[in-house]
Design an enzyme around this catalytic site. Structure first.
Site, PDB file in Angstrom:
ATOM      1  CG  ASN A 151      -1.878   1.129   1.270  1.00 54.24           C
ATOM      2  OD1 ASN A 151      -1.512   2.256   0.991  1.00 54.24           O
ATOM      3  ND2 ASN A 151      -3.121   0.852   1.634  1.00 54.24           N
TER       4      ASN A 151
ATOM      5  CG  ASP B 222      -4.177  -6.071   8.975  1.00 59.15           C
ATOM      6  OD1 ASP B 222      -4.071  -6.229   7.746  1.00 59.15           O
ATOM      7  OD2 ASP B 222      -5.264  -6.203   9.566  1.00 59.15           O
TER       8      ASP B 222
ATOM      9  CE1 TYR C 184     -13.915   2.769   4.004  1.00 60.85           C
ATOM     10  CE2 TYR C 184     -11.755   1.941   4.648  1.00 60.85           C
ATOM     11  CZ  TYR C 184     -12.976   1.738   4.052  1.00 60.85           C
ATOM     12  OH  TYR C 184     -13.287   0.519   3.493  1.00 60.85           O
ATOM     13  CG  ASP C 185      -7.268   9.494   6.264  1.00 60.83           C
ATOM     14  OD1 ASP C 185      -7.548   8.900   7.318  1.00 60.83           O
ATOM     15  OD2 ASP C 185      -6.122   9.492   5.776  1.00 60.83           O
TER      16      ASP C 185
ATOM     17  CE  LYS D  77      -3.955   9.368   8.484  1.00 62.46           C
ATOM     18  NZ  LYS D  77      -3.998   8.565   7.268  1.00 62.46           N
TER      19      LYS D  77
ATOM     20  NE  ARG E 213      -0.349   3.076   8.505  1.00 61.90           N
ATOM     21  CZ  ARG E 213      -1.595   3.410   8.123  1.00 61.90           C
ATOM     22  NH1 ARG E 213      -1.924   4.679   7.905  1.00 61.90           N
ATOM     23  NH2 ARG E 213      -2.500   2.493   7.924  1.00 61.90           N
TER      24      ARG E 213
HETATM   25  P1  ITT Z   1      -1.066  -4.116   2.716  1.00 57.14           P
HETATM   26  O1  ITT Z   1      -1.815  -5.318   3.287  1.00 57.14           O
HETATM   27  O2  ITT Z   1      -0.265  -4.464   1.500  1.00 57.14           O
HETATM   28  O3  ITT Z   1      -0.286  -3.380   3.760  1.00 57.14           O
HETATM   29  P2  ITT Z   1      -3.730  -3.008   2.451  1.00 57.14           P
HETATM   30  O4  ITT Z   1      -4.271  -1.715   1.934  1.00 57.14           O
HETATM   31  O5  ITT Z   1      -4.369  -4.286   1.930  1.00 57.14           O
HETATM   32  O6  ITT Z   1      -2.150  -3.046   2.184  1.00 57.14           O
HETATM   33  P3  ITT Z   1      -4.779  -3.537   5.095  1.00 57.14           P
HETATM   34  O7  ITT Z   1      -5.199  -4.928   4.797  1.00 57.14           O
HETATM   35  O8  ITT Z   1      -4.119  -3.261   6.412  1.00 57.14           O
HETATM   36  O9  ITT Z   1      -3.760  -2.979   4.015  1.00 57.14           O
HETATM   37  O10 ITT Z   1      -6.059  -2.589   4.942  1.00 57.14           O
HETATM   38  C1  ITT Z   1      -6.007  -1.281   5.381  1.00 57.14           C
HETATM   39  C2  ITT Z   1      -7.179  -0.489   4.796  1.00 57.14           C
HETATM   40  O11 ITT Z   1      -7.788   0.271   5.846  1.00 57.14           O
HETATM   41  C3  ITT Z   1      -6.676   0.518   3.779  1.00 57.14           C
HETATM   42  O12 ITT Z   1      -6.651  -0.028   2.476  1.00 57.14           O
HETATM   43  C4  ITT Z   1      -7.662   1.663   3.949  1.00 57.14           C
HETATM   44  O13 ITT Z   1      -8.835   1.378   3.226  1.00 57.14           O
HETATM   45  C5  ITT Z   1      -7.977   1.602   5.440  1.00 57.14           C
HETATM   46  N1  ITT Z   1      -7.044   2.450   6.197  1.00 57.14           N
HETATM   47  C6  ITT Z   1      -5.999   2.042   6.981  1.00 57.14           C
HETATM   48  N2  ITT Z   1      -5.331   3.088   7.481  1.00 57.14           N
HETATM   49  C7  ITT Z   1      -5.950   4.186   7.023  1.00 57.14           C
HETATM   50  C8  ITT Z   1      -5.717   5.568   7.183  1.00 57.14           C
HETATM   51  O14 ITT Z   1      -4.687   6.030   7.873  1.00 57.14           O
HETATM   52  N3  ITT Z   1      -6.549   6.402   6.575  1.00 57.14           N
HETATM   53  C9  ITT Z   1      -7.581   5.957   5.842  1.00 57.14           C
HETATM   54  N4  ITT Z   1      -7.871   4.672   5.610  1.00 57.14           N
HETATM   55  C10 ITT Z   1      -7.058   3.782   6.205  1.00 57.14           C
END
Ligand code: ITT
Length: 202
Positions: free
Chosen positions: A9, A69, A154-155, A175, A181
């Site tokens: 990501n 995650d 979703y920010d 942020k 995070r």
């Molecule tokens: P990796 O597993 O490769 O790290 P991913 O996007 O699939 O990437 P996750 O399974 O942890 O990661 O899902 C996290 C999701 O949650 C992310 O795609 C966003 O939709 C949401 N999310 C997480 N942190 C966020 C943030 O700081 N702001 C907004 N949305 C967030």
């Protein structure tokens, strides 16, 4: 010190780099390190999935690995989408559509009950293969419109009562200083100070 970030990501990786602005730490994405596979996430909690990602990359590449995650848990939906926040509404749907889908699920819930929290679980595997877990969450509420252009995911619909702003309206430094995070990464950073000093001496 080189650390491999077990994530594909780009938004997370950018935030990792902004948060840990320490020239002694080189944060390399797993793709840059040569790992291009998508890692399945069959865990039942944020911590389990973070560990699966970290272990998979550590087994393939060794070194030091840090995985995140994260997701948005909405109280009125029993914590959903939670660990499914990325896959929710389809693996490859844009963030914008995921927000629309969330509003649809909340359409019968009174807005005052749209409370939620962002969660972040980190799993760090150090150079001797030891696992370290960190987890932080930040409360807020979902709002009915998108506000702000910063951040990702979703920010724009995650509203912070004490600031009167969404995560996407905050300057990125703010942020990062208060996000799920940012807080989890700072816990990790405090812990590796010791490893960092011995690494400098190597
Ligand atoms: P990796 O597993 O490769 O790290 P991913 O996007 O699939 O990437 P996750 O399974 O942890 O990661 O899902 C996290 C999701 O949650 C992310 O795609 C966003 O939709 C949401 N999310 C997480 N942190 C966020 C943030 O700081 N702001 C907004 N949305 C967030």
């Amino acid at each position: 010190m080189k650390i491999i970030i077990a994530s594909h990501n780009k938004d997370k990786i950018r935030e990792f780099r902004e948060i840990i602005g320490d020239p002694r730490i080189q944060l390399i994405s797993m793709r840059e390190a040569g790992f291009t596979e998508v890692i399945p996430e069959p865990g039942h909690s944020y911590a389990e999935n973070a560990e699966i990602k970290a272990r998979t990359v550590f087994e393939a590449l060794g070194g030091r690995v840090l995985a995140d995650d994260s997701g948005l848990s909405v109280d009125a939906l029993g914590g959903y989408p939670g660990i499914y926040s990325a896959r929710f509404a389809g693996e490859h749907t844009a963030y914008r559509e995921k927000c629309e889908r969330l509003w649809a699920l909340l359409s019968n819930v009174p807005e005052e009950n749209w409370t939620a929290a962002f969660h972040c679980a980190l799993c760090y595997i150090d150079s001797s293969g030891r696992l370290h877990h960190y987890e932080r969450q930040v409360p807020g509420r979902i709002i009915r419109e998108r506000r702000g252009e910063n951040g990702f995911g979703y920010d724009p619909i995650f509203y912070l009562e004490d600031r009167g702003l969404t995560n996407a309206e905050l300057p990125s430094a703010e942020k990062n200083a208060r996000s799920h995070r940012g807080l989890a990464l700072l816990d990790w950073y405090r812990d590796i100070e010791q490893e960092l000093s011995s690494d400098q001496e190597e």
